[in-house]
Design a protein around this motif. Sequence first.
Motif, PDB file in Angstrom:
ATOM      1  N   LEU A 145       0.827  -1.209   0.000  1.00 50.56           N
ATOM      2  CA  LEU A 145       0.000   0.000   0.000  1.00 50.56           C
ATOM      3  C   LEU A 145       0.864   1.263   0.000  1.00 50.56           C
ATOM      4  N   ALA A 146       1.938   1.242   0.814  1.00 53.24           N
ATOM      5  CA  ALA A 146       2.806   2.422   0.915  1.00 53.24           C
ATOM      6  C   ALA A 146       3.561   2.677  -0.377  1.00 53.24           C
ATOM      7  N   ALA A 147       3.809   1.607  -1.143  1.00 55.58           N
ATOM      8  CA  ALA A 147       4.507   1.769  -2.420  1.00 55.58           C
ATOM      9  C   ALA A 147       3.619   2.449  -3.457  1.00 55.58           C
ATOM     10  N   ARG A 148       2.300   2.351  -3.265  1.00 55.97           N
ATOM     11  CA  ARG A 148       1.354   2.872  -4.262  1.00 55.97           C
ATOM     12  C   ARG A 148       0.687   4.176  -3.831  1.00 55.97           C
ATOM     13  N   TYR A 149       0.353   4.281  -2.518  1.00 57.33           N
ATOM     14  CA  TYR A 149      -0.452   5.400  -2.045  1.00 57.33           C
ATOM     15  C   TYR A 149       0.340   6.339  -1.139  1.00 57.33           C
ATOM     16  N   ASN A 150      -0.327   7.389  -0.679  1.00 55.93           N
ATOM     17  CA  ASN A 150       0.279   8.379   0.205  1.00 55.93           C
ATOM     18  C   ASN A 150       0.776   7.717   1.497  1.00 55.93           C
ATOM     19  N   ALA A 151       2.054   7.894   1.798  1.00 52.15           N
ATOM     20  CA  ALA A 151       2.686   7.209   2.921  1.00 52.15           C
ATOM     21  C   ALA A 151       2.070   7.597   4.268  1.00 52.15           C
ATOM     22  N   LEU A 152       1.813   8.898   4.458  1.00 56.80           N
ATOM     23  CA  LEU A 152       1.254   9.353   5.737  1.00 56.80           C
ATOM     24  C   LEU A 152      -0.159   8.808   5.943  1.00 56.80           C
ATOM     25  N   ALA A 153      -0.949   8.766   4.875  1.00 58.07           N
ATOM     26  CA  ALA A 153      -2.318   8.260   4.979  1.00 58.07           C
ATOM     27  C   ALA A 153      -2.325   6.761   5.282  1.00 58.07           C
ATOM     28  N   VAL A 154      -1.460   6.010   4.617  1.00 62.52           N
ATOM     29  CA  VAL A 154      -1.359   4.570   4.876  1.00 62.52           C
ATOM     30  C   VAL A 154      -0.916   4.328   6.309  1.00 62.52           C
ATOM     31  N   THR A 155       0.076   5.088   6.759  1.00 60.24           N
ATOM     32  CA  THR A 155       0.562   4.946   8.143  1.00 60.24           C
ATOM     33  C   THR A 155      -0.548   5.233   9.140  1.00 60.24           C
ATOM     34  N   GLY A 156      -1.272   6.340   8.932  1.00 60.86           N
ATOM     35  CA  GLY A 156      -2.363   6.703   9.841  1.00 60.86           C
ATOM     36  C   GLY A 156      -3.451   5.640   9.892  1.00 60.86           C
ATOM     37  N   GLY A 157      -3.873   5.150   8.734  1.00 57.00           N
ATOM     38  CA  GLY A 157      -4.918   4.138   8.693  1.00 57.00           C
ATOM     39  C   GLY A 157      -4.485   2.828   9.321  1.00 57.00           C
ATOM     40  N   ALA A 158      -3.247   2.398   9.000  1.00 56.87           N
ATOM     41  CA  ALA A 158      -2.743   1.130   9.531  1.00 56.87           C
ATOM     42  C   ALA A 158      -2.539   1.197  11.047  1.00 56.87           C
ATOM     43  N   VAL A 159      -1.961   2.291  11.518  1.00 58.40           N
ATOM     44  CA  VAL A 159      -1.740   2.432  12.969  1.00 58.40           C
ATOM     45  C   VAL A 159      -3.072   2.468  13.712  1.00 58.40           C
ATOM     46  N   LEU A 160      -4.056   3.198  13.172  1.00 62.41           N
ATOM     47  CA  LEU A 160      -5.377   3.245  13.809  1.00 62.41           C
ATOM     48  C   LEU A 160      -6.008   1.854  13.835  1.00 62.41           C
ATOM     49  N   GLY A 161      -5.866   1.112  12.738  1.00 59.17           N
ATOM     50  CA  GLY A 161      -6.391  -0.249  12.701  1.00 59.17           C
ATOM     51  C   GLY A 161      -5.755  -1.130  13.761  1.00 59.17           C
ATOM     52  N   HIS A 162      -4.438  -1.016  13.916  1.00 58.51           N
ATOM     53  CA  HIS A 162      -3.731  -1.784  14.940  1.00 58.51           C
ATOM     54  C   HIS A 162      -4.179  -1.388  16.346  1.00 58.51           C
ATOM     55  N   LEU A 163      -4.362  -0.085  16.570  1.00 63.79           N
ATOM     56  CA  LEU A 163      -4.794   0.392  17.888  1.00 63.79           C
ATOM     57  C   LEU A 163      -6.188  -0.131  18.234  1.00 63.79           C
ATOM     58  N   ILE A 164      -7.072  -0.147  17.243  1.00 64.76           N
ATOM     59  CA  ILE A 164      -8.430  -0.656  17.462  1.00 64.76           C
ATOM     60  C   ILE A 164      -8.388  -2.133  17.845  1.00 64.76           C
ATOM     61  N   CYS A 165      -7.629  -2.923  17.092  1.00 68.16           N
ATOM     62  CA  CYS A 165      -7.532  -4.366  17.368  1.00 68.16           C
ATOM     63  C   CYS A 165      -6.886  -4.628  18.726  1.00 68.16           C
ATOM     64  N   THR A 166      -5.842  -3.854  19.052  1.00 64.09           N
ATOM     65  CA  THR A 166      -5.162  -4.027  20.339  1.00 64.09           C
ATOM     66  C   THR A 166      -6.083  -3.668  21.492  1.00 64.09           C
ATOM     67  N   ALA A 167      -6.842  -2.584  21.338  1.00 68.99           N
ATOM     68  CA  ALA A 167      -7.785  -2.183  22.389  1.00 68.99           C
ATOM     69  C   ALA A 167      -8.847  -3.257  22.613  1.00 68.99           C
ATOM     70  N   ILE A 168      -9.358  -3.821  21.521  1.00 69.29           N
ATOM     71  CA  ILE A 168     -10.354  -4.892  21.637  1.00 69.29           C
ATOM     72  C   ILE A 168      -9.754  -6.090  22.357  1.00 69.29           C
ATOM     73  N   ALA A 169      -8.517  -6.456  21.992  1.00 61.67           N
ATOM     74  CA  ALA A 169      -7.860  -7.617  22.595  1.00 61.67           C
ATOM     75  C   ALA A 169      -7.603  -7.409  24.087  1.00 61.67           C
ATOM     76  N   VAL A 170      -7.102  -6.224  24.432  1.00 66.87           N
ATOM     77  CA  VAL A 170      -6.716  -5.955  25.821  1.00 66.87           C
ATOM     78  C   VAL A 170      -7.932  -5.735  26.717  1.00 66.87           C
ATOM     79  N   LEU A 171      -8.929  -5.007  26.221  1.00 63.80           N
ATOM     80  CA  LEU A 171     -10.076  -4.655  27.054  1.00 63.80           C
ATOM     81  C   LEU A 171     -11.145  -5.748  27.110  1.00 63.80           C
ATOM     82  N   GLY A 172     -11.426  -6.363  25.985  1.00 60.57           N
ATOM     83  CA  GLY A 172     -12.506  -7.352  25.983  1.00 60.57           C
ATOM     84  C   GLY A 172     -12.177  -8.637  25.281  1.00 60.57           C
ATOM     85  N   GLY A 173     -10.869  -8.843  25.010  1.00 62.84           N
ATOM     86  CA  GLY A 173     -10.465 -10.014  24.246  1.00 62.84           C
ATOM     87  C   GLY A 173     -10.827 -11.329  24.880  1.00 62.84           C
ATOM     88  N   ARG A 174     -10.663 -11.419  26.176  1.00 65.58           N
ATOM     89  CA  ARG A 174     -10.940 -12.686  26.863  1.00 65.58           C
ATOM     90  C   ARG A 174     -12.410 -13.050  26.731  1.00 65.58           C
TER      91      ARG A 174
END
Length: 205
Positions: A145-174
Motif C-alpha cells: 500500500l505504501a509503495a502505491r499510495y500516500n505514505a502518511l495516509a497509509v501509516t495513519g490508517g494502519a496504525v489506527l487499525g492496529h490500535l483498534i484491534c489491540t484495544a479490543i484484545a486488551v479490554l474485551g479479548g478474553r
Amino acid sequence: MLTAFTAGLLLITISELGDKTFFIAVILATKHPRRLVFMGVSSALATMTVLSVLFGRFVSLLPENYLNYAEIVLFLAFGSKLLYEASKMPASGCDPELVDEAKEAVAKADLQRQSKSPLAIVMEALTLTLVAEWGDRTQIATIALAARYNALAVTGGAVLGHLICTAIAVLGGRMIAGRISERQLTLAGGCLFLIFGMVAAVQGV
C-alpha cells in the motif's frame, strides 16, 4: 489520501482481528496490567507499521511496471491463500492452533523475563508482538500500500487499525475470543485482498 487511509484501516482491522498477535495481547492482558500490555503491543505494531511504510517508499522507486505487477500478484496471492485457509477452517470459533502458539510464546517469554517491573512487562509485550508480526501478511500488505499510495495516509490508517484491534484484545479479548469466527474473518480478509488486487490491476491498465 482518504482512499489510502481507508485501505490501511480496513486491511489491518479485518486481518489482525483473531490473528496471532491478537491472542498474544489477550493472554498477556490476563496476566499483567492492561495499560502496560496495550503500551507494549501498540508500540510494537506502530513501529512495525512505520518500518513497513518506509520500506514501501523505497520499493516505490522501482520501475512503475514492475511495481504494479508485483502489487497485483501479492494481493491476489494473499487473497487466494486466505480463502483457501478459510475453506479448511471450522465454521465457528477461533483457530485452536493459533491460540496454542500464542500461549506457548507468552509462556516462554515469562520464563525468560528476569524482572516484574512495569518496563519489563512493556518490553515483553513489545518483543513478543514484533517477533509474531515480522513477515506477517499485514506487514507485506502495508509495504504494498505504501509503495502505491500516500505514505502518511497509509501509516495513519494502519496504525489506527492496529490500535483498534489491540484495544479490543486488551479490554474485551478474553470475553470475545471464544466467539470470534476465524473462518469468517479470514474469508473477509481474503476478499479484501482480492479486491485490492483487482483495483491495482484496473489502475495499472
